[in-house]
Write a protein that holds these residues in place. Sequence first.
Motif, PDB file in Angstrom:
ATOM      1  N   VAL A  36     -19.095 -23.229  31.512  1.00 53.08           N
ATOM      2  CA  VAL A  36     -20.260 -22.607  30.871  1.00 53.08           C
ATOM      3  C   VAL A  36     -19.857 -21.244  30.297  1.00 53.08           C
ATOM      4  N   ARG A  37     -20.401 -20.918  29.137  1.00 53.12           N
ATOM      5  CA  ARG A  37     -20.108 -19.604  28.540  1.00 53.12           C
ATOM      6  C   ARG A  37     -21.343 -18.728  28.400  1.00 53.12           C
ATOM      7  N   ASP A  38     -22.500 -19.298  28.795  1.00 54.45           N
ATOM      8  CA  ASP A  38     -23.756 -18.582  28.626  1.00 54.45           C
ATOM      9  C   ASP A  38     -24.388 -18.432  30.013  1.00 54.45           C
ATOM     10  N   GLU A  89      -7.825  -7.429  23.927  1.00 57.83           N
ATOM     11  CA  GLU A  89      -6.771  -8.446  23.853  1.00 57.83           C
ATOM     12  C   GLU A  89      -7.225  -9.646  23.023  1.00 57.83           C
ATOM     13  N   GLU A  90      -8.462 -10.022  23.218  1.00 60.32           N
ATOM     14  CA  GLU A  90      -8.959 -11.215  22.526  1.00 60.32           C
ATOM     15  C   GLU A  90      -9.067 -10.989  21.019  1.00 60.32           C
ATOM     16  N   LYS A  91      -9.375  -9.746  20.619  1.00 60.58           N
ATOM     17  CA  LYS A  91      -9.424  -9.448  19.179  1.00 60.58           C
ATOM     18  C   LYS A  91      -8.056  -9.710  18.566  1.00 60.58           C
ATOM     19  N   ALA A  92      -7.020  -9.238  19.252  1.00 58.64           N
ATOM     20  CA  ALA A  92      -5.654  -9.453  18.749  1.00 58.64           C
ATOM     21  C   ALA A  92      -5.316 -10.939  18.756  1.00 58.64           C
ATOM     22  N   PHE A  93      -5.777 -11.628  19.795  1.00 58.14           N
ATOM     23  CA  PHE A  93      -5.499 -13.062  19.929  1.00 58.14           C
ATOM     24  C   PHE A  93      -6.131 -13.834  18.776  1.00 58.14           C
ATOM     25  N   TYR A  94      -7.424 -13.583  18.548  1.00 59.87           N
ATOM     26  CA  TYR A  94      -8.141 -14.360  17.525  1.00 59.87           C
ATOM     27  C   TYR A  94      -7.810 -13.916  16.109  1.00 59.87           C
ATOM     28  N   SER A  95      -7.268 -12.708  15.969  1.00 61.82           N
ATOM     29  CA  SER A  95      -6.960 -12.307  14.593  1.00 61.82           C
ATOM     30  C   SER A  95      -5.483 -12.536  14.282  1.00 61.82           C
ATOM     31  N   GLU A 101      -1.913 -22.833  14.992  1.00 58.00           N
ATOM     32  CA  GLU A 101      -2.071 -24.114  15.692  1.00 58.00           C
ATOM     33  C   GLU A 101      -3.013 -23.987  16.895  1.00 58.00           C
ATOM     34  N   TRP A 102      -2.835 -22.896  17.641  1.00 56.66           N
ATOM     35  CA  TRP A 102      -3.669 -22.678  18.829  1.00 56.66           C
ATOM     36  C   TRP A 102      -5.124 -22.440  18.403  1.00 56.66           C
ATOM     37  N   LEU A 103      -5.301 -21.612  17.360  1.00 62.56           N
ATOM     38  CA  LEU A 103      -6.665 -21.319  16.913  1.00 62.56           C
ATOM     39  C   LEU A 103      -7.355 -22.587  16.416  1.00 62.56           C
ATOM     40  N   ALA A 105      -6.792 -25.570  17.610  1.00 59.96           N
ATOM     41  CA  ALA A 105      -7.167 -26.349  18.807  1.00 59.96           C
ATOM     42  C   ALA A 105      -8.454 -25.802  19.436  1.00 59.96           C
ATOM     43  N   LEU A 106      -8.668 -24.487  19.304  1.00 59.75           N
ATOM     44  CA  LEU A 106      -9.853 -23.865  19.912  1.00 59.75           C
ATOM     45  C   LEU A 106     -11.086 -23.976  19.025  1.00 59.75           C
ATOM     46  N   GLY A 107     -10.853 -24.228  17.734  1.00 57.95           N
ATOM     47  CA  GLY A 107     -11.944 -24.262  16.754  1.00 57.95           C
ATOM     48  C   GLY A 107     -13.180 -25.012  17.231  1.00 57.95           C
ATOM     49  N   GLY A 110     -15.637 -23.277  19.521  1.00 58.25           N
ATOM     50  CA  GLY A 110     -16.437 -22.178  18.963  1.00 58.25           C
ATOM     51  C   GLY A 110     -16.266 -20.862  19.701  1.00 58.25           C
ATOM     52  N   THR A 111     -15.155 -20.672  20.390  1.00 55.76           N
ATOM     53  CA  THR A 111     -14.965 -19.406  21.110  1.00 55.76           C
ATOM     54  C   THR A 111     -14.517 -18.325  20.124  1.00 55.76           C
ATOM     55  N   ASP A 112     -14.787 -17.085  20.458  1.00 55.99           N
ATOM     56  CA  ASP A 112     -14.292 -15.983  19.634  1.00 55.99           C
ATOM     57  C   ASP A 112     -13.958 -14.797  20.539  1.00 55.99           C
ATOM     58  N   TRP A 113     -13.692 -13.641  19.932  1.00 53.50           N
ATOM     59  CA  TRP A 113     -13.213 -12.509  20.737  1.00 53.50           C
ATOM     60  C   TRP A 113     -14.309 -11.883  21.589  1.00 53.50           C
ATOM     61  N   GLU A 114     -15.550 -12.153  21.291  1.00 56.28           N
ATOM     62  CA  GLU A 114     -16.636 -11.490  22.014  1.00 56.28           C
ATOM     63  C   GLU A 114     -16.875 -12.149  23.362  1.00 56.28           C
ATOM     64  N   LYS A 115     -16.930 -11.357  24.417  1.00 51.32           N
ATOM     65  CA  LYS A 115     -17.040 -11.913  25.774  1.00 51.32           C
ATOM     66  C   LYS A 115     -18.204 -11.267  26.538  1.00 51.32           C
ATOM     67  N   PRO A 116     -19.428 -11.409  26.029  1.00 49.60           N
ATOM     68  CA  PRO A 116     -20.578 -10.776  26.710  1.00 49.60           C
ATOM     69  C   PRO A 116     -20.755 -11.263  28.148  1.00 49.60           C
ATOM     70  N   THR A 170     -13.476 -20.607  33.314  1.00 46.72           N
ATOM     71  CA  THR A 170     -12.081 -20.275  33.602  1.00 46.72           C
ATOM     72  C   THR A 170     -11.569 -19.464  32.415  1.00 46.72           C
ATOM     73  N   HIS A 171     -11.620 -18.157  32.550  1.00 46.18           N
ATOM     74  CA  HIS A 171     -11.303 -17.283  31.414  1.00 46.18           C
ATOM     75  C   HIS A 171      -9.886 -16.738  31.582  1.00 46.18           C
ATOM     76  N   THR A 172      -9.141 -16.777  30.475  1.00 46.08           N
ATOM     77  CA  THR A 172      -7.752 -16.317  30.547  1.00 46.08           C
ATOM     78  C   THR A 172      -7.440 -15.386  29.383  1.00 46.08           C
ATOM     79  N   PRO A 173      -8.034 -14.179  29.397  1.00 44.09           N
ATOM     80  CA  PRO A 173      -7.632 -13.242  28.352  1.00 44.09           C
ATOM     81  C   PRO A 173      -6.127 -13.039  28.464  1.00 44.09           C
ATOM     82  N   SER A 174      -5.466 -12.940  27.347  1.00 49.21           N
ATOM     83  CA  SER A 174      -4.004 -12.915  27.430  1.00 49.21           C
ATOM     84  C   SER A 174      -3.437 -11.784  26.567  1.00 49.21           C
TER      85      SER A 174
HETATM   86  N1  IYR Z   1      -8.371 -16.670  25.970  1.00 42.67           N
HETATM   87  C1  IYR Z   1      -9.154 -17.005  24.819  1.00 42.67           C
HETATM   88  C2  IYR Z   1      -8.747 -18.256  24.162  1.00 42.67           C
HETATM   89  C3  IYR Z   1      -9.001 -19.546  24.836  1.00 42.67           C
HETATM   90  C4  IYR Z   1      -7.906 -20.323  25.172  1.00 42.67           C
HETATM   91  C5  IYR Z   1      -8.086 -21.564  25.703  1.00 42.67           C
HETATM   92  I1  IYR Z   1      -6.465 -22.704  26.042  1.00 42.67           I
HETATM   93  C6  IYR Z   1      -9.384 -22.073  25.919  1.00 42.67           C
HETATM   94  O1  IYR Z   1      -9.563 -23.338  26.444  1.00 42.67           O
HETATM   95  C7  IYR Z   1     -10.485 -21.295  25.575  1.00 42.67           C
HETATM   96  C8  IYR Z   1     -10.271 -20.027  25.048  1.00 42.67           C
HETATM   97  C9  IYR Z   1     -10.661 -16.962  25.134  1.00 42.67           C
HETATM   98  O2  IYR Z   1     -11.017 -16.913  26.307  1.00 42.67           O
HETATM   99  O3  IYR Z   1     -11.455 -16.978  24.212  1.00 42.67           O
END
Ligand code: IYR
Length: 221
Positions: A36-38, A89-95, A101-103, A105-107, A110-116, A170-174
Amino acid sequence: MSGHATIPLAFEAPAPEESRARLDAFVAHLRRRRTVRDFSPEPVAREIIEQAILAAGSAPSGANQQPWTFVAISDQSVKARIRVAAEEEEKAFYSGRAGEEWLEALGPLGTDWEKPFLETAPWLIAIFMQRWGVSPQGKRQKHYYALESVGIAVGFLIAALHEAGLATLTHTPSPMGFLNEICGRPDNEKAIVLLVVGKPADGCRVPDIAKKPLDEIASFI
Ligand code: IYR
């Protein structure tokens, strides 16, 4: 070499029909879990988080070294700091850092850099892997299969929280190095996952996606 003393195994052996019924119920329940993201801001009692962490801490680990540290965060100002650092970190990741290829796969997610949700959800649990341990004499102790062990423990934690009727992300800012500083963890520990925990927001929606069927994930020889 001296081994541990042993004790009898406390083993429950249900009758086959009961075993099957219990398994079916467990599988059906686990298969209802959704990321869940909300999240709702509704508080969750600390005792619930403590119990779930005890479930995680029961996971098997290499040489029973239990190479994990769980940092449970409900303090609003700490959550706000984590959000700021993660979004940076996520801004750098998404931009661009993620690569095309990774972006791609995530398309669909609908995730983006904002993590409210890092501020909305009542709890964040940062799970750290202890790359090595320190003996009572202050000597570095190698940890075996630390990443595998932490992965298993996180699985137990997610399942326990689901059992408690809570949702997780399961959030993994990187990279996640900022979590050492904010959580006050030493250099031998590496953040592996930031688990977001709480009740789903009213009207929460999730992507219409499915898990692979058995014949795509298993073979029997
Ligand atoms: N860490 C980023 C990107 C992300 C990566 C995977 I793999 C996901 O399944 C979902 C998101 C983020 O949390 O938006």
